[in-house]
Design an enzyme around this catalytic site. Structure first.
Site, PDB file in Angstrom:
ATOM      1  N   LYS A 251      68.547  60.020 -28.369  1.00 45.98           N
ATOM      2  CA  LYS A 251      67.895  60.792 -27.410  1.00 45.98           C
ATOM      3  C   LYS A 251      69.169  60.647 -26.016  1.00 45.98           C
ATOM      4  O   LYS A 251      69.073  59.459 -25.567  1.00 45.98           O
ATOM      5  CB  LYS A 251      66.590  60.839 -26.779  1.00 45.98           C
ATOM      6  N   ARG A 256      70.402  69.701 -22.215  1.00 41.74           N
ATOM      7  CA  ARG A 256      70.357  70.513 -23.323  1.00 41.74           C
ATOM      8  C   ARG A 256      71.018  71.616 -23.406  1.00 41.74           C
ATOM      9  O   ARG A 256      70.835  72.313 -22.440  1.00 41.74           O
ATOM     10  CB  ARG A 256      68.700  70.511 -23.720  1.00 41.74           C
ATOM     11  N   ARG A 271      68.526  74.975 -21.039  1.00 40.67           N
ATOM     12  CA  ARG A 271      66.968  74.967 -21.531  1.00 40.67           C
ATOM     13  C   ARG A 271      66.246  76.014 -20.777  1.00 40.67           C
ATOM     14  O   ARG A 271      65.244  76.598 -21.370  1.00 40.67           O
ATOM     15  CB  ARG A 271      66.250  73.734 -21.635  1.00 40.67           C
ATOM     16  N   GLU A 301      73.187  68.482 -27.141  1.00 42.16           N
ATOM     17  CA  GLU A 301      73.349  67.776 -25.585  1.00 42.16           C
ATOM     18  C   GLU A 301      74.358  67.529 -25.124  1.00 42.16           C
ATOM     19  O   GLU A 301      75.364  66.873 -25.910  1.00 42.16           O
ATOM     20  CB  GLU A 301      72.517  66.347 -25.768  1.00 42.16           C
ATOM     21  N   PHE A 341      72.730  68.512 -32.694  1.00 41.66           N
ATOM     22  CA  PHE A 341      71.489  68.234 -33.517  1.00 41.66           C
ATOM     23  C   PHE A 341      70.887  69.215 -34.142  1.00 41.66           C
ATOM     24  O   PHE A 341      69.746  68.882 -35.068  1.00 41.66           O
ATOM     25  CB  PHE A 341      70.572  67.222 -32.653  1.00 41.66           C
ATOM     26  N   ARG A 416      55.862  73.259 -28.279  1.00 41.83           N
ATOM     27  CA  ARG A 416      55.582  71.686 -28.162  1.00 41.83           C
ATOM     28  C   ARG A 416      54.696  71.486 -29.067  1.00 41.83           C
ATOM     29  O   ARG A 416      53.527  71.266 -28.774  1.00 41.83           O
ATOM     30  CB  ARG A 416      55.256  71.571 -26.800  1.00 41.83           C
TER      31      ARG A 416
END
EC number: 6.5.1.1
Length: 584
Positions: A251, A256, A271, A301, A341, A416
């Site tokens: 992370k 992002r 984002r 990222e 990613f 989420r």
């Protein structure tokens, strides 16, 4: 539709404290509109002319707006500025000026043709597009033409809109509910379409015209709502939640980014769906050299690095790139690298419904890793001990921790869920982790804080109810500069009553439209009868609060209010903190 009809609804929405009433008012408004007006009405309600990634900005400050009002009403600019200084509301200054104006002949409202919604929208679009030499005079002239024909109440909302202070606080989810009611479209289907195509105006017109939602597809150039992660504090819990195995990746402490490739061009979206391509010319160049795809949507990222050592720098260093005139210097002083990613779309194929492991395979096929572009370091684990070793490796290299993902998970846009879980280094704190909360109110300062806000009422966002629930009152951690900045940043969102999407037992001195997000940490999460977050979730009659909350100094401008910490996350943090919280 006449603009005055829209304004009546806006006034009613502004005055209500009930979200259900807000939805009913908007539903009725949308039902009365023609299909070719619906998109413009939706944009106006949201306080925008276009979706965020198109970057259409009016570029009108309060002084310029007041000059346009002065020109239309014949009121001295000094008088308008005095009213604005007293009320803090440019709309109220415009309303009073036009109420008192003596406008003969065709300029007397009631004698000229009423303003239409489309007419106002089109004129404001011209204001936004005015550029170059003489642009300021052109903006004043266009706005004055609207104010000259507007009623005082219409002028109030036009003025607020153009300076970005409409203050309605209507969120996309509220509008989706109203659209569902107005046009008989299933709310879940509408939400799915919105996640793929988060342009509320365009989507509203689509359903108003009776077109099927199946036509809405993932498209390069249109950012999708990002998938979000939950959080846990131990590797064993994470693996149990993910079914025994997890793809664990570093992370990174960066920004992002969604990378869209099409027709030889590269666009980068934040984002919050804003086009940030201009801030990263070095990343654009690197992507063109590293990614072998005609069309693609990638996620990654962007991280700042030290130009001398190559070491990763904190997220805050990327802020140097936010000022357009400083980008060239920032590229030299704070070069950036991209860690990819995920891949959501590749050469005509929608990959969001494919499992993560397959998406990772496709990503590796099209990315040629370089010094500037690489695939985020990851490994597949089924042993908690190995996850912890990888976690400590990541932290020692300057990472925030890990993101652990289900190997079989699809990409759930806008969700989420528990298919992605954050495992962060903040675990050493008693509270386990920082939280991102929304400012919904403020308390006036005393002593050296007099004249500013001394403390703030913060809330978590619940996506299930589209409401904000209070978590804490925070006054610690703010420097004098922070307090001054908070006062200035919050002023456009000041409202005379509690916002209809806020649930609070406390009554601050000032209420705000939920908009500003800040990062907070504290000693622990405790049971509290004073706050409404997670009310009854842990114990009947009490909610959850943060004990000894403290501002970390981080303004989460990269997050919208609807991307703030949720009550579900607060419950998880409460359960997992080392110290068992007791009632306040």
């Amino acid at each position: 539709m006449q603009f005055g009809e829209l304004v009546k609804t806006l006034a009613a929405v502004e005055s209500t404290t009930q979200r259900t009433t807000m939805v009913k008012l908007l539903t009725s408004l949308l039902k009365r509109a023609r299909p070719d007006e619906v998109d413009k009405i939706v944009y106006f309600v949201l306080g925008d002319l276009k979706p965020p990634w198109e970057g259409v900005e009016l570029g009108v400050a309060e002084k310029l707006c007041l000059r346009a009002v002065s020109k239309a009403a014949g009121t001295p600019l000094s008088e308008l500025e005095a009213v604005y200084k007293r009320t803090g509301d440019v709309g109220e200054a415009a309303r009073r000026a036009l109420s008192a104006a003596k406008r003969p002949g065709l300029l007397a409202f009631g004698q000229q043709k009423p303003l239409e919604v489309s007419e106002v929208y089109d004129t404001l679009l011209k204001v936004a597009k005015a550029a170059g030499e003489g642009a300021q005079d052109m903006k004043i002239s266009l706005l004055a033409s609207l104010f000259a024909r507007a009623t005082p109440e219409e002028a109030k909302y036009i003025a607020r809109f153009v300076v970005g202070k409409l203050r309605l606080g209507v969120a996309d989810m509220t509008l989706l509910e109203a659209l569902s009611e107005a046009f008989g479209v299933g709310k879940e289907a509408l939400e799915r379409a919105y996640h793929v195509w988060p342009d509320m105006g365009k989507l509203a017109r689509h359903v108003a015209e009776g077109r099927p939602l199946e036509e809405v597809k993932i498209t390069p150039g249109v950012p999708v709502l990002p998938m979000l992660a939950q959080r846990l504090s131990s590797a064993s819990e994470i693996l149990a939640k993910l079914g025994g195995a997890a793809v664990c990746e570093y992370k990174y402490d960066g920004e992002r980014a969604q990378i869209h490739i099409s027709g030889g061009s590269v666009k980068i979206f934040s984002r919050r769906l804003e086009d940030i391509t201009h801030a990263y010319p070095d990343v654009v160049k690197a992507v063109k050299e590293s990614v072998a795809a005609g069309e693609a949507i990638l996620e990654g990222e962007i991280v700042a690095v030290d130009p001398d050592t190559g070491d990763m720098l904190p997220f805050q260093e990327l802020m140097h790139r936010k000022r357009k005139h400083e980008v060239a210097a920032a590229v030299e002083s704070y070069p950036a690298v991209l860690n990819l990613f995920d891949v959501l779309y590749l050469d005509g194929e929608d990959l969001t419904g494919e499992p993560l492991i397959y998406r990772r395979l496709r990503l590796s096929e099209v990315v040629h890793e370089t010094e500037k572009v690489s695939i985020a370091r990851w490994r597949l684990f089924d042993d908690p001990g190995e996850v912890d070793v990888f976690f400590h490796e990541a932290v020692s290299l300057g990472m925030e921790g890990l993101v652990c993902k289900s190997p079989t998970s699809i990409y759930e846009m806008g969700a989420r869920g528990w298919n992605w879980i954050k495992y962060k280094r903040d675990y050493k704190s008693e509270m386990i982790d920082t939280v991102d909360l929304v400012v919904v109110g403020a308390f006036y300062g005393r002593g050296k804080r007099a004249g500013l806000y001394g403390a703030f009422l913060l809330a978590a966002y619940d996506p299930q109810t589209d409401m904000f629930y209070t978590v804490c009152k925070v006054g610690s951690g703010f420097t004098d500069a922070d307090l001054k900045k908070m006062y200035e940043v919050l002023q456009p969102y000041k409202i005379p009553h509690r916002h209809p999407r806020v649930v609070s037992k406390m009554t601050p001195d000032v209420w705000f439209t939920p908009q500003v997000v800040i990062e907070v940490i504290g000693a622990e999460i405790t049971l509290s009868p004073l706050h409404t977050c997670c009310l009854g979730a842990v114990r009947p009659g009490v909610g959850l609060a943060i004990r000894f909350p403290r501002f970390t100094g981080r303004y989460r401008t990269d997050k919208s209010p609807e991307q703030a910490t949720t009550p579900a996350e607060m419950v998880e943090l409460y359960k997992r903190q080392k110290k068992v919280a007791q009632p306040e």
